[in-house]
Motif scaffolding. Sequence first.
Motif, short mmCIF file in Angstrom:
data_model
loop_
_atom_site.label_atom_id
_atom_site.label_comp_id
_atom_site.label_asym_id
_atom_site.label_seq_id
_atom_site.Cartn_x
_atom_site.Cartn_y
_atom_site.Cartn_z
N ARG A 146 21.74 -3.30 12.20
CA ARG A 146 20.77 -4.32 12.14
C ARG A 146 19.68 -5.07 12.62
N LEU A 147 19.39 -3.76 13.62
CA LEU A 147 17.93 -4.53 13.33
C LEU A 147 16.48 -3.97 12.91
N LEU A 148 17.50 -2.92 11.34
CA LEU A 148 16.01 -2.46 10.43
C LEU A 148 16.41 -3.76 9.42
N ARG A 149 17.64 -4.69 9.58
CA ARG A 149 18.09 -5.98 8.63
C ARG A 149 16.82 -7.08 9.48
N ALA A 150 17.09 -7.34 10.46
CA ALA A 150 15.92 -7.83 11.68
C ALA A 150 15.17 -7.93 10.90
N TYR A 153 13.97 -4.19 6.76
CA TYR A 153 13.97 -3.16 6.33
C TYR A 153 15.67 -3.25 5.62
N SER A 154 16.13 -2.97 4.45
CA SER A 154 17.03 -2.74 3.73
C SER A 154 17.38 -1.25 3.15
N ARG A 179 28.13 3.21 2.34
CA ARG A 179 28.24 1.51 1.78
C ARG A 179 26.99 0.35 1.90
N GLU A 180 25.91 1.08 2.26
CA GLU A 180 24.51 0.24 2.12
C GLU A 180 23.96 0.66 1.39
N GLN A 181 24.58 1.45 0.45
CA GLN A 181 23.49 2.37 -0.72
C GLN A 181 21.73 3.21 0.34
N ALA A 182 23.00 3.64 1.01
CA ALA A 182 21.28 4.22 1.57
C ALA A 182 21.50 5.69 0.99
N THR A 183 20.83 6.78 0.85
CA THR A 183 20.61 8.03 0.09
C THR A 183 20.81 8.59 1.63
#
Length: 290
Positions: A146-150, A153-154, A179-183
């Motif tokens: 959530r902090l990344l998104r705030a 940053y996705s 699940r957030e599609q990160a590697t």
Amino acid sequence: MGIWMKAKEAAEEVRTEVAKAAAEYRAEGIVPKVAVLLVEGDPASAYYAESKRKIAAKLGIEFELLALPPESSERQLIDVVTAWSRDERVHGIMLELPLPRHISAAAVATAIDPLKDVDGVTPANKLAVMTGEPGLYPATPQSCIRLLRAYGYSPEGKHVALVGRGQTVGMPLFHMLQREQATVTVCHSRTADLKRHVQGADIVIAAVGRAGLLTKEMFRGETVVIDAGINEMADGGIAGDVAPDAIETAAAVSPVPGGVGTLTTALLFENAIKAIRLQRQAVKKGAEAK
Ligand code: NAP
């Protein structure tokens, strides 16, 4: 020079929503209640439990703190959480860790009703995190994302170096980030060349518990760094796993204190509100099945 990703604003937004939902439940005659079990002897745990009490009061959530003496048995703790699990007036249950060595945290966690498990420590909720099924997910991993998104940053399509594979933060994050599609590259105490993995990442998340493990030389100008580490320092203060001067080389760094931990506490209470919703759905389903 990067920016500090402070969590104050994001936490305030979550708290506002929680207070609103708590007021709505109260208007319906449901008094949201969280119960916390603490075994005395660890000053940091007692401090965290008391700070949760203060936040609960501000949010309109009833709070019960039961502090048991250090010589309490595993059976006694299991009995307490079992009674709270059966008590309709209790909607969320938290177990302050660490516990004394003679008590298995996993054994006590297993006795918590998964629908009241606001820390996401029961086997059912751990499985939900792994599979992506609905459930109560642990607050600290949620806080990191959530902090990344705030800050815009996705994790999608990004290479994330996750430093730490602990059960509380690292492992749940591993599943959630995918699940957030990160590697995701998972680093741990046996990782041979930590610097190489960290240097190659777009996003670095530290969840170790070693002050200053990640240093400014490890980051590139575009690296985004989330620091979930909490380390108690000799001067009484707290520090993260990332050296503060990393702000000189990274694009953004979450501060400690004032970062992940600040948002985590707010998200615990968000989980408590979600828990009420899940419990009501379960009651409705049960009634329909009859
Ligand atoms: P944990 O279970 O002790 O796990 C620590 C992890 O760090 C392990 O995977 C360990 O590797 C790894 N590690 C240790 N030394 C390392 C090194 N030199 N290089 C790379 N990795 C190393 O800890 P946890 O419960 O997940 O907690 C992690 C941190 O998050 C702690 O500082 C804790 O206080 C903090 N925390 C913060 C919040 C919050 O709200 N901000 C909440 C909970 C926890 P191995 O697996 O190989 O042993």
